[in-house]
Design an enzyme around this catalytic site. Structure first.
Site, PDB file in Angstrom:
ATOM      1  N   SER A 295      66.052  13.724  55.897  1.00 48.70           N
ATOM      2  CA  SER A 295      65.840  13.871  57.331  1.00 48.70           C
ATOM      3  C   SER A 295      67.091  13.377  58.032  1.00 48.70           C
ATOM      4  CB  SER A 295      64.635  13.059  57.771  1.00 48.70           C
ATOM      5  OG  SER A 295      64.713  12.843  59.155  1.00 48.70           O
ATOM      6  N   ARG A 296      67.610  14.185  58.933  1.00 48.44           N
ATOM      7  CA  ARG A 296      68.845  13.784  59.627  1.00 48.44           C
ATOM      8  C   ARG A 296      68.576  12.713  60.676  1.00 48.44           C
ATOM      9  NH1 ARG A 296      68.936  19.244  58.636  1.00 48.44           N
ATOM     10  NH2 ARG A 296      70.056  19.424  56.702  1.00 48.44           N
ATOM     11  N   ILE A 297      67.337  12.478  61.013  1.00 45.49           N
ATOM     12  CA  ILE A 297      67.014  11.449  62.004  1.00 45.49           C
ATOM     13  C   ILE A 297      66.994  10.079  61.312  1.00 45.49           C
ATOM     14  CG2 ILE A 297      65.365  10.754  63.806  1.00 45.49           C
ATOM     15  CD1 ILE A 297      66.407  13.594  64.256  1.00 45.49           C
TER      16      ILE A 297
ATOM     17  N   ASP B 265      65.946  19.797  61.265  1.00 54.38           N
ATOM     18  CA  ASP B 265      66.577  18.473  61.181  1.00 54.38           C
ATOM     19  C   ASP B 265      66.357  17.813  59.826  1.00 54.38           C
ATOM     20  OD1 ASP B 265      67.268  18.554  63.991  1.00 54.38           O
ATOM     21  OD2 ASP B 265      65.128  18.331  64.335  1.00 54.38           O
TER      22      ASP B 265
END
Ligand code: ATP
Ligand code: MG
Length: 495
Positions: A358-360, A333
């Protein structure tokens, strides 16, 4: 398998569902055994040789079974029996493994006696389905300022640590483990293909920081057999799954997956499987993605357990376009990119904020952290650009440019952090608040260091409920901000 009648002779039905077969070893090639006479075995099953050594079925042809030896190959001879009880490889799990160093067959390696497992879990388990998971948004506190403030990690996330040799990847991962003390997170450190002395150093750090009590160390060091090294990350994941299914939070570190890929390549070349890109076998993507998918955050009906992965990948000369690195980047992620030039400049941890992602995103941050760290990354990247420009023309800078430089220098000092000294989230928030007020802009490097070392312990003395409230609510309201401002005033008046 010689003929159908021979196959049937080899089948012994010991119970209604368990098929027992006895095969014969036809050849032993280093750590691979070729056997015949087990017509019903499937990939992933565990077999046992007559010497007691275990093996893992990793493939078969029409006539033969390919078995990876999980132990010493020297005791296995051509003509030996192989017993297949029709069981998939499953190993012991439980709390009794905490504080212990084990190999990938869950056998103790630390000389502290046998370990009594609570339960047995399959090593190769299918990852939880989409409907069993919830979105990840709870913060995993790493204790590293640059990560918590700019590229936060959520519980259940898979965040890759990628960089050249000796750039501080393991150190950041270990700091995250040290920082889980008292936070109810079980940690698992899985060492793959590293030297024994590397492992000893890591154990030393964990012991001195009293982090071993809530940590399991899975050792697949270079001196163990390739089979054990291949199995190590799956065993680590399996141990974590037990805690996750019981509602716990788990942090697993795979140090490192590059070496895991090398081992798998070695195994497959010996099995004469067709080599593909960079001589890796075609299923190298599958074996890593199968592992990475097992991280996640379970829904409340399943106990709200979580498993966070920090896989490490080593690259050469900063090149992230290699086969293994691009594969692992695509199945995680986000990544923290460790840069050698930054490390050599003394900017440690050497996380390159421009190349890390970070894709979050900020969903994984405490609201209080989110509020104060919003512009941090942009300010820092602007500062870096400005520094590059001012190297050509250092005079006649605008006021804004000068302010940007000063702010950037203060941010740099906040981002630099000693190893094995993780910071509390409250501490990081307070430092960011001081930065947002501009107090740190006019301080010297040594003054900022002193402020970082002293301020948080002063606040704990002066306003203890401010710290406890911040941890309980994860937010900071106006009265709390006012209290913090007064603490800053008091600190700088005294200093
Ligand atoms: P390898 O490629 O060997 O696995 P690595 O990228 O994991 O290396 P580390 O072993 O974590 O790197 O660190 C390399 C060296 O840098 C170690 O001696 C460590 O003590 C030092 N180091 C790492 N981070 C810091 C830091 N924040 N402050 C001071 N020293 C550090
Ligand atoms: Mg390392």
């Amino acid at each position: 398998m010689s003929s159908d009648s021979q196959d049937k002779k080899n089948l012994i039905f010991s119970s209604a569902f368990e098929v027992r077969e006895v095969g014969i070893v036809t050849s032993v090639q280093k750590f691979i055994v070729i056997a015949q006479g087990m017509p019903s075995c499937v990939s992933g099953q565990m077999v046992e040789f007559s010497s007691g050594v275990k093996g893992l079925v990793i493939g078969f042809t029409k006539k033969e079974v390919q078995i990876l030896i999980l132990g010493s190959a020297s005791e296995i001879r051509t003509g030996d029996e192989v017993h297949n009880k029709g069981r998939f490889l499953s190993l012991g799990v439980g709390k009794s493994f905490l504080g212990r160093v084990i190999n990938s067959l869950c056998e103790p390696q630390d000389g502290k006696g046998a370990i009594e497992p609570e339960d047995f879990y399959p090593v190769f388990r299918v990852a939880p389905g989409v409907m069993d998971r919830v979105p990840v948004d709870k913060t995993l506190e790493t204790g590293t300022f640059s990560i918590d403030a700019t590229i936060p990690i959520a519980k259940g996330q898979r965040q890759l640590l990628i960089g050249d040799r000796l750039t501080g990847k393991t150190t950041v991962a270990l700091d995250a483990v040290i920082n889980q003390k008292g936070k109810n997170v079980t940690c698992i450190y899985c060492c793959i293909g590293k030297t024994y002395s590397n492992l000893i150093k890591i154990l030393d750090v964990l012991k001195t920081k009293q982090a071993l009590d809530y940590t399991i160390v899975v050792s697949g060091v270079a001196s163990t057999t390739p089979g054990e090294q291949y199995l190590a990350p799956y065993t680590a994941c399996m141990l974590g799954e037990h805690f996750m299914h019981n509602g716990g939070d788990v942090l697993v570190i795979f140090d490192d997956l590059t070496r895991h890929a090398w081992i798998y390549r070695q195994i497959c070349l010996l099995l004469e499987r067709a080599p593909g890109r960079e001589a890796y076998p075609g299923d190298i993507f599958y074996i890593h993605s199968q592992l990475m998918e097992r991280a996640g955050y379970l829904r409340p009906e399943l106990g709200s357990g979580s498993m966070t992965f920090l896989p490490i990948v080593e690259i050469q000369q900063g090149d992230v376009t290699g086969y293994i690195s691009t594969n692992v980047i695509s199945m995680t992620d986000g990544q923290l990119y460790f840069s050698t030039p930054l490390f050599n400049k003394g900017f440690r941890p050497a996380v390159d904020l421009g190349l890390s992602v970070s894709r979050i995103g900020s969903k994984a941050q405490w609201p209080a952290m989110r509020a104060f760290s919003r512009n941090l990354r942009l300010d820092y990247l602007q500062y870096n650009e400005l520094v590059a420009m001012t190297q050509l023309r250092a005079t006649g800078l605008s006021k804004e440019a000068e302010a940007c430089l000063k702010r950037g220098e203060a941010i740099t000092q906040l981002l630099i952090q000693d190893k094995s000294k993780p910071a509390a989230m409250e501490e990081e928030i307070m430092q960011l608040y001081a930065l947002s007020l501009g107090i740190l802009d006019n301080l010297s490097t040594s003054e900022i260091r002193k402020f970082k070392d002293e301020f948080f312990s002063k606040v704990k003395d002066w306003e203890p409920e401010l710290v406890t409230q911040l941890r309980a609510t994860k937010e900071i309201n106006d009265p709390a901000i006012e209290k913090l401002r007064k603490c800053l005033q008091r600190y700088f008046q005294k200093a």
